[in-house]
Design an enzyme around this catalytic site. Structure first.
Site, PDB file in Angstrom:
ATOM      1  N   HIS A 127       0.824  -1.217   0.000  1.00  0.00           N
ATOM      2  CA  HIS A 127       0.000   0.000   0.000  1.00  0.00           C
ATOM      3  C   HIS A 127       0.851   1.257   0.000  1.00  0.00           C
ATOM      4  O   HIS A 127       2.059   1.217   0.187  1.00  0.00           O
ATOM      5  CB  HIS A 127      -0.981   0.000   1.176  1.00  0.00           C
ATOM      6  N   CYS A 145       2.494  -4.895   6.675  1.00  0.00           N
ATOM      7  CA  CYS A 145       2.334  -4.670   5.233  1.00  0.00           C
ATOM      8  C   CYS A 145       3.642  -4.196   4.610  1.00  0.00           C
ATOM      9  O   CYS A 145       4.625  -3.952   5.293  1.00  0.00           O
ATOM     10  CB  CYS A 145       1.247  -3.628   4.991  1.00  0.00           C
TER      11      CYS A 145
END
Length: 170
Positions: A127, A145
């Site tokens: 992301h 992440c």
């Protein structure tokens, strides 16, 4: 003459309809380069390389979870998983600008967590920055992440189709 006028009107209406469907949102780019067939992520060097067949077509530096060393073992450990996964979803409305999902957990991850009696976790993505990333003072700030810049996730979102294998190395 009336028939020509009708054709002109219908053609103009069609063009107007097509134009109204296009987006002016710059985060939705298009990609016309070679197809991305795999992604290799090297956690230790913080380099993610995109391949078309055996040819590398782009490399990007990134940040990881706040506890970057080691394989993800349970929800909340701040680690990024290691192993073979797939790009399996995308979020155009992500809090982190845009995001593409990684198929964590797989069957082995679930079995390991069950044996340890812990929650396996979920929602591992590549992301953009979002508010936390823009405020972060360290490179590794996510909860597991892979974080890139907003401009880079726009490119990744356009380049990488769902189903693309992603191999995450220590």
């Amino acid at each position: 003459m009336r028939r020509d006028f009708l054709k002109l009107m219908l053609g103009g209406a069609s063009l107007l309809a097509i134009a109204s469907c296009s987006t002016t949102d710059p985060k939705f780019k298009s990609y016309s380069g070679p197809p991305v067939t795999r992604i290799d992520v090297f956690k230790s060097s913080r380099v993610m390389t995109f391949y078309s067949g055996s040819t590398p077509i782009r490399s990007i530096n990134f940040g990881l979870g706040y506890a970057p060393v080691g394989n993800k073992e349970y929800e909340g450990d701040g680690k990024t998983p290691e192993g073979l996964y797939y790009i399996d979803r995308r979020n155009p409305n992500s809090r982190y600008h845009l995001s593409v999902g990684i198929s964590y957990p797989n069957d082995a991850d679930r079995a390991r967590a069950m044996m340890q009696g812990v929650q396996v976790g979920s929602d591992i993505f590549i992301h953009g920055q979002g508010p936390e990333g823009r405020a972060a003072t360290k490179r590794d700030w996510t909860v597991g992440c892979i974080a890139v810049t907003d401009a880079e996730i726009e490119d990744i979102y356009a380049m990488v189709p769902d189903g693309t294998p992603i191999m995450i190395y220590p």
